[in-house]
Design an enzyme around this catalytic site. Structure first.
Site, PDB file in Angstrom:
ATOM      1  N   LYS A   1       0.853  -1.205   0.000  1.00  0.00           N
ATOM      2  CA  LYS A   1       0.000   0.000   0.000  1.00  0.00           C
ATOM      3  C   LYS A   1       0.884   1.248   0.000  1.00  0.00           C
ATOM      4  CE  LYS A   1       0.711   1.498   4.471  1.00  0.00           C
ATOM      5  NZ  LYS A   1       1.702   2.526   4.685  1.00  0.00           N
TER       6      LYS A   1
ATOM      7  N   ALA B   1      10.933  -2.610   5.108  1.00  0.00           N
ATOM      8  CA  ALA B   1      11.042  -1.458   6.029  1.00  0.00           C
ATOM      9  C   ALA B   1      10.915  -0.139   5.259  1.00  0.00           C
ATOM     10  CB  ALA B   1      12.340  -1.503   6.822  1.00  0.00           C
ATOM     11  N   ALA B   2       9.868  -0.067   4.424  1.00  0.00           N
ATOM     12  CA  ALA B   2       9.756   1.002   3.435  1.00  0.00           C
ATOM     13  C   ALA B   2       8.556   1.913   3.625  1.00  0.00           C
ATOM     14  CB  ALA B   2       9.677   0.368   2.044  1.00  0.00           C
TER      15      ALA B   2
ATOM     16  N   GLY C   1       4.673  -3.956   3.780  1.00  0.00           N
ATOM     17  CA  GLY C   1       5.163  -5.252   3.282  1.00  0.00           C
ATOM     18  C   GLY C   1       4.958  -6.378   4.289  1.00  0.00           C
TER      19      GLY C   1
ATOM     20  N   ASP D   1      -1.822  -1.712  10.296  1.00  0.00           N
ATOM     21  CA  ASP D   1      -2.125  -1.723   8.859  1.00  0.00           C
ATOM     22  C   ASP D   1      -2.687  -3.061   8.383  1.00  0.00           C
ATOM     23  OD1 ASP D   1      -1.317   0.876   8.387  1.00  0.00           O
ATOM     24  OD2 ASP D   1       0.726   0.318   7.787  1.00  0.00           O
TER      25      ASP D   1
HETATM   26  O1  C5P Z   1       0.711  -1.227  14.675  1.00  0.00           O
HETATM   27  P1  C5P Z   1       2.126  -1.406  14.266  1.00  0.00           P
HETATM   28  O2  C5P Z   1       2.806  -2.515  15.019  1.00  0.00           O
HETATM   29  O3  C5P Z   1       2.323  -1.532  12.801  1.00  0.00           O
HETATM   30  O4  C5P Z   1       2.847  -0.072  14.678  1.00  0.00           O
HETATM   31  C1  C5P Z   1       4.249   0.014  14.769  1.00  0.00           C
HETATM   32  C2  C5P Z   1       4.592   1.189  15.650  1.00  0.00           C
HETATM   33  O5  C5P Z   1       4.232   2.413  15.026  1.00  0.00           O
HETATM   34  C3  C5P Z   1       3.876   1.199  16.982  1.00  0.00           C
HETATM   35  O6  C5P Z   1       4.571   0.452  17.942  1.00  0.00           O
HETATM   36  C4  C5P Z   1       3.886   2.688  17.318  1.00  0.00           C
HETATM   37  O7  C5P Z   1       5.152   3.059  17.815  1.00  0.00           O
HETATM   38  C5  C5P Z   1       3.739   3.339  15.944  1.00  0.00           C
HETATM   39  N1  C5P Z   1       2.332   3.659  15.630  1.00  0.00           N
HETATM   40  C6  C5P Z   1       1.703   4.691  16.300  1.00  0.00           C
HETATM   41  N2  C5P Z   1       0.397   4.966  16.017  1.00  0.00           N
HETATM   42  C7  C5P Z   1      -0.270   4.272  15.079  1.00  0.00           C
HETATM   43  C8  C5P Z   1       0.352   3.233  14.391  1.00  0.00           C
HETATM   44  C9  C5P Z   1       1.656   2.950  14.691  1.00  0.00           C
HETATM   45  O8  C5P Z   1       2.291   5.343  17.150  1.00  0.00           O
HETATM   46  N3  C5P Z   1      -1.527   4.592  14.837  1.00  0.00           N
END
Ligand code: C5P
Length: 313
Positions: A11, A101-102, A106, A141
């Site tokens: 995405k 990590a982009a 992914g 996501d």
């Molecule tokens: O949800 P996910 O594990 O993909 O998120 C990775 C990190 O990105 C979270 O640990 C947080 O630090 C940050 N994040 C956030 N707020 C969001 C989504 C992600 O702070 N709505």
């Protein structure tokens, strides 16, 4: 069924606004998430033993329990112990085409594919919203990645409101292979610099999140106007990534020199994409960027916006 193959699309974010911080430490977001044709291929096979095995053709992707696709298998085993005992574990093979990590989801799309596959292999008969709910426990996501398309995402990014799909809009996408960003680091840096701008009270947060539904970029999406969408794209996380990583800023500036409708970083970066008027123009822009930056470390793709999430093939 003992085995299934899936396409797991990446995405981009056409819009990403950070509204505030939540009690669980995540950020409250207003986003437009958009699937693209660039995708990984996933194969999931039932095993006679109760194990989860992950393999991937990309050296930067871990194959242990830190891989979110592994975690998806683990979650299904925990949630459906009887099916796990009956059908056995799963072997997950990932053919990685999406840069790692982009900011392109992914990992999240691989996890979504595993949830869809295990639902089929174990004959669970889960609904899309049940799969999305499980996905939300793995990452913000993941719910979006299940059905994909063009979607407004609020809350952590897991509250989804589909928009009419956009397709036939071509983009050029670029990422330096050796530069990967940690999403937690990007959000933490943003918080350190900009938390004074956060909306603090619940009511104002809710009304700001609701306002995204009538934002000018949403109107452009509804009208399927590529030029309007391109000029209205926005990503708050650019503020931290472009200042900390001049290489990403330079890449973004390079993209903007050519005949494109608009340029933006996707998600937490560092991938950068440009919307183009046609497939042909996108190919020309890709060539121009390649000539200007001969560094082999830069991966460039021409792909298009897509209306599809996980597909079983
Ligand atoms: O949800 P996910 O594990 O993909 O998120 C990775 C990190 O990105 C979270 O640990 C947080 O630090 C940050 N994040 C956030 N707020 C969001 C989504 C992600 O702070 N709505």
């Amino acid at each position: 069924m003992r085995h299934c193959k899936l396409i797991a699309p990446a995405k981009v974010n056409l819009y990403l606004e950070i509204l505030g911080i939540r009690e669980d430490g995540y950020h409250e977001l207003a986003m437009i998430l958009q699937s693209i044709d660039l995708a990984d291929e996933i194969e999931v096979r039932s095993l006679s033993e109760g194990k989860i095995i992950v393999s991937c053709d990309h050296p930067q992707v871990p194959t242990d329990n830190s891989n979110i696709a592994y975690k998806a298998g683990e979650l299904m085993a925990k949630e459906f112990p009887q099916a796990f005992a009956k059908y056995g574990g799963v072997e997950i093979k990932i053919e990685k085409r999406i840069p790692v990590a982009a900011g392109l989801a992914g990992g999240s799309t691989n996890a979504a594919a595993v949830l869809v596959a295990v639902d089929l292999l174990w004959e669970l008969g889960l609904t899309q919203s049940e799969i999305e709910e499980l996905g939300g426990r793995l990452g913000s996501d993941v719910p979006f990645c299940v059905a994909g398309g063009t979607v407004i995402g609020t809350g952590r990014g897991e509250q989804l409101s589909p928009l009419p799909s956009l397709d036939n809009i071509y983009i050029v996408l670029g990422k330096y292979r050796s530069l990967g960003l940690s999403t937690p680091w990007v959000y933490k840096s943003y918080r350190e610099k900009y938390s004074d701008r956060y909306i603090k009270d619940r009511e104002s947060l809710a009304s700001r999140a609701a306002a995204v539904h009538s934002a000018s970029i949403v109107k452009a999406v509804l009208g399927k106007e590529a030029k309007e969408i391109a000029v209205k794209m926005h990503n708050d996380l650019e503020k931290v990534v472009l200042t900390e990583y001049p290489q990403v800023l330079e890449l973004r500036e390079e993209f903007a020199k050519y005949d494109v409708l608009g340029v933006m970083m996707s998600g937490s970066g560092p991938s950068v994409f440009a919307i183009c008027e046609s497939h042909q123009k996108a190919e020309v822009v890709k060539q121009q960027i390649r000539e200007a930056i001969s560094d082999e470390d830069l991966e460039l793709f021409v792909t298009k916006l897509s209306n599809r999430g996980i597909q079983v093939v």
